[in-house]
Motif scaffolding. Structure first.
Motif, short mmCIF file in Angstrom:
data_model
loop_
_atom_site.label_atom_id
_atom_site.label_comp_id
_atom_site.label_asym_id
_atom_site.label_seq_id
_atom_site.Cartn_x
_atom_site.Cartn_y
_atom_site.Cartn_z
N ALA A 135 16.82 17.35 -6.64
CA ALA A 135 15.95 17.65 -5.51
C ALA A 135 16.26 16.78 -4.30
O ALA A 135 16.09 17.20 -3.15
CB ALA A 135 14.48 17.48 -5.90
N SER A 136 16.66 15.52 -4.52
CA SER A 136 16.96 14.59 -3.44
C SER A 136 17.99 13.57 -3.94
O SER A 136 18.20 13.41 -5.15
CB SER A 136 15.70 13.85 -2.97
N ALA A 137 18.61 12.89 -2.97
CA ALA A 137 19.63 11.90 -3.30
C ALA A 137 19.44 10.65 -2.44
O ALA A 137 19.01 10.73 -1.29
CB ALA A 137 21.02 12.47 -3.08
N VAL A 138 19.78 9.49 -3.02
CA VAL A 138 19.79 8.23 -2.28
C VAL A 138 21.16 7.58 -2.48
O VAL A 138 21.60 7.41 -3.63
CB VAL A 138 18.68 7.27 -2.75
N SER A 139 21.80 7.23 -1.38
CA SER A 139 23.11 6.59 -1.42
C SER A 139 22.99 5.20 -0.81
O SER A 139 22.62 5.05 0.35
CB SER A 139 24.12 7.43 -0.62
N VAL B 252 14.15 -0.84 -3.84
CA VAL B 252 13.31 0.01 -4.69
C VAL B 252 12.19 0.64 -3.87
O VAL B 252 11.89 1.84 -4.01
CB VAL B 252 12.75 -0.79 -5.87
N ASN B 253 11.55 -0.13 -3.02
CA ASN B 253 10.47 0.40 -2.18
C ASN B 253 10.96 1.52 -1.29
O ASN B 253 10.26 2.53 -1.09
CB ASN B 253 9.85 -0.71 -1.34
N LYS B 254 12.14 1.37 -0.71
CA LYS B 254 12.69 2.41 0.17
C LYS B 254 13.00 3.68 -0.63
O LYS B 254 12.80 4.79 -0.17
CB LYS B 254 13.92 1.89 0.89
N ILE C 108 18.62 -2.45 5.48
CA ILE C 108 18.07 -3.71 5.01
C ILE C 108 18.94 -4.80 5.62
O ILE C 108 20.03 -5.09 5.12
CB ILE C 108 18.05 -3.81 3.48
N ASP C 109 18.49 -5.35 6.74
CA ASP C 109 19.31 -6.35 7.42
C ASP C 109 19.29 -7.66 6.64
O ASP C 109 18.46 -7.89 5.75
CB ASP C 109 18.86 -6.57 8.86
N LYS C 110 20.24 -8.50 6.92
CA LYS C 110 20.44 -9.78 6.24
C LYS C 110 20.82 -9.60 4.77
O LYS C 110 20.83 -10.57 4.00
CB LYS C 110 19.20 -10.68 6.38
N ALA C 111 21.09 -8.37 4.36
CA ALA C 111 21.58 -8.10 3.01
C ALA C 111 23.09 -7.90 3.08
O ALA C 111 23.67 -7.74 4.16
CB ALA C 111 20.90 -6.87 2.43
N THR C 112 23.74 -7.91 1.93
CA THR C 112 25.16 -7.62 1.86
C THR C 112 25.40 -6.61 0.74
O THR C 112 24.50 -6.36 -0.08
CB THR C 112 25.99 -8.88 1.55
N SER C 113 26.60 -6.05 0.70
CA SER C 113 26.91 -5.07 -0.34
C SER C 113 26.79 -5.67 -1.74
O SER C 113 26.53 -4.96 -2.70
CB SER C 113 28.31 -4.50 -0.13
N SER C 114 26.95 -6.99 -1.85
CA SER C 114 26.82 -7.64 -3.16
C SER C 114 25.39 -7.58 -3.69
O SER C 114 25.17 -7.75 -4.89
CB SER C 114 27.27 -9.10 -3.07
N TRP D 252 0.83 -1.21 0.00
CA TRP D 252 0.00 0.00 0.00
C TRP D 252 0.87 1.25 0.00
O TRP D 252 0.62 2.21 -0.75
CB TRP D 252 -0.89 -0.04 1.24
N LEU D 253 1.93 1.26 0.80
CA LEU D 253 2.82 2.42 0.84
C LEU D 253 3.53 2.60 -0.50
O LEU D 253 3.74 3.73 -0.95
CB LEU D 253 3.86 2.24 1.96
N LEU D 254 3.91 1.49 -1.12
CA LEU D 254 4.57 1.57 -2.42
C LEU D 254 3.65 2.18 -3.47
O LEU D 254 4.06 3.04 -4.25
CB LEU D 254 5.03 0.18 -2.87
N LEU D 255 2.39 1.77 -3.48
CA LEU D 255 1.45 2.30 -4.45
C LEU D 255 1.23 3.79 -4.25
O LEU D 255 1.07 4.56 -5.20
CB LEU D 255 0.12 1.55 -4.37
#
Length: 322
Positions: free
Chosen positions: A219-223, A311-313, A266-272, A4-7
């Motif tokens: 206007a904004s940035a995501v790193s 993508v959602n974030k 995003i826990d349980k994720a890795t840089s890969s 719902w938040l994504l939509l």
């Protein structure tokens, strides 16, 4: 709840269009003979004829309509993906996903540095590439009319994430950057390459490093999992535009050097997981070529889920930042 938040986020940028087919085109900017840029352009399209773009023996590509029709005006995201030796279209998964959400997404592909001596300059070349890519698109009569210039953003991963922070207005402290390899940390792989060739970070082109990297057209940035994070200066203040830092791993990579940057994890994720989903043969090929099979992650399913989270974030943050 998450769907719902994504939509909501998608409808903020593209009223009336939740998901759509993806078109793909490319544009070469050869204005700098020493550093030509190939821009991979992902965008919403209604075309049905799809081809695989951005795939290779190790990584899966994405389906898109080559030069499919584009209508209307859309928000724009410039993507700077990957580390020093990433191949072209390493961020195809991200560009395609953002196009499905209603963005024109431009991945910047610059020549890969052939030697560590050249590579040390990527720290200031990448932000310059991002700024140049935006100028190329806004100055192109075919693409400029389709861009909503009030909604222009930058997203970067790894060294591209460092570039996104720089474009946002955060300043690298030269002394801290030069010491980054001595401190090792998450840039160990690149530092090993430098050390094997007796190259130090302070061997970069100082004139290029000293040039401003901020671009107020964004206007904004995501790193996403940026490199050299601790080298950003404490005295320069936070980025000048709204910025999100997404950490991939067990803990947020918060830093006192950028106190007003919004942090997410995003826990349980890795840089890969910033790379594409691997093919079935991908891990085996990496092992055969003395690479790191861990680059493929736990499984294709887990990586795809992580991509969805990223993508959602991004969508949620960009919707809330305006």
């Amino acid at each position: 709840m998450k769907k719902w938040l994504l939509l909501i986020a998608v409808s903020f940028f593209m009223p009336g269009i939740a998901f759509c087919s993806v078109g793909f085109s490319s544009l070469l900017d050869a204005s700098d003979d020493a550093r030509p840029l190939m821009l991979s352009i992902w965008y919403p399209s209604e075309a049905d004829q799809l081809d695989v773009v951005g795939g290779n023996a190790v990584f899966r590509g994405e389906y898109a309509a080559l030069d499919g029709p584009l209508v209307g005006r859309h928000p724009l995201i410039v993507i700077s993906h990957g580390g020093l030796r990433s191949t072209n279209d390493s961020g195809a998964w991200l560009g395609a996903a953002l196009a499905k959400a209603g963005f024109i997404a431009i991945e910047v592909n610059a020549p890969r540095p052939e030697t560590p001596v050249v590579a040390v300059n990527e720290i200031w070349q990448r932000p310059r590439d991002v700024r140049r890519a935006l100028s190329v698109i806004l100055g192109n009569p075919v693409w400029a009319g389709h861009v909503d210039q009030k909604k222009v953003f930058v997203v970067g991963f790894a060294l591209g994430g460092t570039a996104a922070l720089s474009v946002a207005g955060a300043e690298l402290d030269a002394g801290s950057y030069y010491q980054s390899c001595a401190d090792a940390g998450p840039v160990g792989a690149d530092c090993t390459w430098y050390a094997s060739h007796n190259v130090a970070l302070n061997q970069l082109d100082q004139h290029g490093f000293d040039k401003p990297r901020h671009d107020d057209r964004f206007a904004s940035a995501v790193s996403i999992d940026p490199e050299y994070l601790e080298a950003f200066s404490q005295g320069s203040g936070p980025p000048l535009i709204s910025t999100l830092l997404i950490s991939l791993g067990s803990e947020e990579r918060k830093t006192s050097n950028l106190p007003l940057v919004e942090n997410d994890l995003i826990d349980k994720a890795t840089s890969s997981d910033g790379f594409a989903v691997c093919t079935d043969r991908g891990p085996h090929i990496l092992l055969e070529e003395e690479g790191d099979a861990a680059l493929c992650g736990v499984s294709p399913e887990v990586r795809a889920r992580t991509h969805t989270q990223i993508v959602n974030k991004i969508l949620s943050f960009l919707a809330g930042s305006l």
